[in-house]
Design an enzyme around this catalytic site. Structure first.
Site, PDB file in Angstrom:
ATOM      1  N   HIS A 269      11.171  24.052  28.783  1.00 14.21           N
ATOM      2  CA  HIS A 269      10.442  24.695  27.674  1.00 14.21           C
ATOM      3  C   HIS A 269      11.482  25.270  26.707  1.00 14.21           C
ATOM      4  O   HIS A 269      12.283  24.539  26.146  1.00 14.21           O
ATOM      5  CB  HIS A 269       9.505  25.743  28.288  1.00 14.21           C
ATOM      6  CG  HIS A 269       8.462  26.314  27.377  1.00 14.21           C
ATOM      7  ND1 HIS A 269       8.201  25.838  26.121  1.00 14.21           N
ATOM      8  CD2 HIS A 269       7.583  27.364  27.551  1.00 14.21           C
ATOM      9  CE1 HIS A 269       7.224  26.549  25.561  1.00 14.21           C
ATOM     10  NE2 HIS A 269       6.843  27.481  26.410  1.00 14.21           N
ATOM     11  N   HIS A 310       8.056  15.372  24.683  1.00 14.76           N
ATOM     12  CA  HIS A 310       7.125  16.493  24.530  1.00 14.76           C
ATOM     13  C   HIS A 310       5.810  16.124  25.175  1.00 14.76           C
ATOM     14  O   HIS A 310       5.405  14.969  25.104  1.00 14.76           O
ATOM     15  CB  HIS A 310       6.921  16.809  23.041  1.00 14.76           C
ATOM     16  CG  HIS A 310       6.349  18.158  22.817  1.00 14.76           C
ATOM     17  ND1 HIS A 310       4.997  18.407  22.849  1.00 14.76           N
ATOM     18  CD2 HIS A 310       6.957  19.346  22.586  1.00 14.76           C
ATOM     19  CE1 HIS A 310       4.806  19.688  22.640  1.00 14.76           C
ATOM     20  NE2 HIS A 310       5.960  20.282  22.479  1.00 14.76           N
ATOM     21  N   ASP A 368      13.837  21.458  19.583  1.00 17.83           N
ATOM     22  CA  ASP A 368      15.076  22.019  20.104  1.00 17.83           C
ATOM     23  C   ASP A 368      16.294  21.131  19.896  1.00 17.83           C
ATOM     24  O   ASP A 368      17.418  21.560  20.140  1.00 17.83           O
ATOM     25  CB  ASP A 368      14.927  22.310  21.603  1.00 17.83           C
ATOM     26  CG  ASP A 368      14.073  23.529  21.826  1.00 17.83           C
ATOM     27  OD1 ASP A 368      14.094  24.406  20.952  1.00 17.83           O
ATOM     28  OD2 ASP A 368      13.385  23.600  22.857  1.00 17.83           O
TER      29      ASP A 368
END
Ligand code: ACO
Length: 432
Positions: A269, A310, A368
């Site tokens: 995460h 994802h 990210d």
């Protein structure tokens, strides 16, 4: 509250004469959902580890279409918000449902500025931690401890208390985040400056020292603000669901946000931004990319391409697109042309996007993948990356919590498929 059903599903179970009627709802957008809440009464539960097909709540806040790469906050596309809005305005939007007019905006900004300091006693709390503690460990503890300092706003049934707590959290989280950094460096804490805007003030608290004047670069402040904005909310992800689950017990909001911070820490995460830079450092040079990608594709290696993939996006993460653009702009404005890690990341992205393994599994860069490179250019140490994510995500967590608490809700209590031993009799220790 559930809308009117648009149609019904009928569940027929082998060998049973009863047909179970399940209402189907259509939200404003997105896939229709089958309401299985009453299924338990017929003696069956649904089984969905990892919530692959389960909507755990209804919400008005954020919408994601993972196949089309769409992210909307209160209906507004993330690209427009990133381009035209700012983090604090988005906080207002998430909390209140609509964009503020000028007066509402000024009032909100002022309120947040007036709450930026933390209780002086909370400052002492830090000294209980080791200097080499991970800043996420400190943040988790300190945010949880806030409930011991702000007793005057803990009544979750009082909407004024909920509002004050939301403001306190949004205002104080950057102060706490910067304190986590200063503590690990052995430097004195820097008080917030209310003449600066939210993100500039955060950079000031991170990098100023009592001995030297620190001028906040507007370029870096803008980049910081965009990073916070891009992380502000993301529907019912793992940490937000944790906040909701904790909140559903009636726990106080500071404890719930601390639970969210803990869930965010994991590398699957929010910990991924830190893991991306560690991965890039391990790869080291472009010539090693081929070997690294080979390892990623080998299931036995346990290696994943961090910042890729994802649960919801099976297309480009729209935040990653904005982040990639911001990354280029920041490095250009800072004069960091040809940053070797950016080059490596771009090469790695290109190779992965053309590789069958990633294409077949619809694995694209997520938010990210590029955020770490920007954060590094701003001068934020790697171990602070997830703390930055938590700071940005706080308005999302608190808005989702507030939405749940403001309406009728039930304690979240999933069931299980029990596969353990059947009932058996206790055997005395000398007979085992
Ligand atoms: N690298 C290599 N393979 C991957 C990756 C990856 N990053 N992500 C998924 N896969 C593969 C899996 O091995 C699996 O392959 P298989 O079908 O052959 O078994 C397939 O793609 C599906 O993966 P799952 O793990 O089942 O997908 P899930 O939706 O459960 O996981 C997750 C999503 C956790 C984000 C995953 O893609 C991952 O671990 N990514 C790397 C960590 C990361 O970047 N996390 C940040 C997420 S975004 C955020 O929180 C802000």
């Amino acid at each position: 509250m559930a809308p009117k059903p648009i149609k019904h599903a009928h569940l027929q179970i082998d060998g049973e004469s009863v047909t179970i009627d399940l209402p189907i709802y259509q939200g404003t957008a997105g896939a229709p959902v089958i309401d299985v809440a009453k299924l338990g009464a017929s003696g069956y539960f649904t089984y969905d580890p990892g919530f692959m097909s389960t909507a755990a709540c209804d919400s008005d806040i954020t919408f994601i279409d993972g196949d089309k790469g769409i992210l909307l906050h209160r209906g507004y596309p993330i690209e427009q918000l990133a381009e035209q809005s700012n983090f604090l305005e988005l906080c207002y939007l998430l909390l209140n449902g609509d964009l503020p007019n000028r007066e509402q905006n000024d009032e909100f900004v002022n309120i947040i500025k007036r709450h930026t300091m933390v209780h002086e006693q909370l400052v002492r709390f830090f000294s209980g931690f080791r200097r080499d503690a991970h800043p996420m460990a400190i943040m988790c503890g300190v945010v949880g401890a806030m409930s011991a300092f702000y007793h005057d706003s803990l009544d979750i049934d009082d909407q004024d208390h909920r509002r004050i707590t939301a403001h306190r959290l949004i205002a104080k989280i950057p102060t706490i985040a910067a304190m986590c950094h200063k503590y690990s460096r052995g430097q004195p804490f820097i008080y917030p400056r209310n003449d600066l805007d939210y993100s500039a003030n955060f950079l000031h608290m991170m990098f100023a020292t009592p001995t030297e004047k620190y001028e906040v670069s507007p370029t870096l402040a803008r980049a910081m603000d965009r990073i916070f904005l891009l992380h502000a909310d993301h529907e019912q992800n793992a940490s937000t669901s944790t906040v909701r689950l904790a909140g559903s017990t009636g726990a106080n909001p500071f404890a719930c946000i601390a639970a969210g911070i803990a869930a965010l820490w994991g590398p699957a995460h929010g910990g991924a931004n830190e893991a991306v830079l560690t991965m890039l450092a391990e790869i080291g040079e472009e010539k090693n990319i081929g070997e690294f990608v080979r390892k990623v594709k080998d299931k036995d290696s346990g290696v994943r391409l961090m910042g890729f993939g994802h649960r919801v996006y099976k297309n480009y993460d729209p935040r990653a697109k904005v982040m990639q653009q911001t990354c280029k702009e920041v490095l250009e404005e800072l004069g960091v042309n040809n940053d070797p890690q950016l080059r490596l990341a771009q090469k790695l992205e290109k190779i992965a996007l053309e590789d069958d393994y990633f294409v077949q599994r619809k694995l694209y860069p997520n938010v990210d993948f590029y955020s770490g490179i920007i954060l590094k250019a701003i001068g934020i140490p790697v171990e602070m990356f997830t703390v930055i994510f938590a700071t940005g995500r706080t308005p999302g967590w608190i808005s989702q919590w507030k939405e749940m608490i403001s309406g009728p809700y039930k304690i979240g209590r999933p069931r299980q498929l029990y596969l353990g031993a059947a009932q058996r009799d206790y055997v005395a220790i000398n007979k085992r």
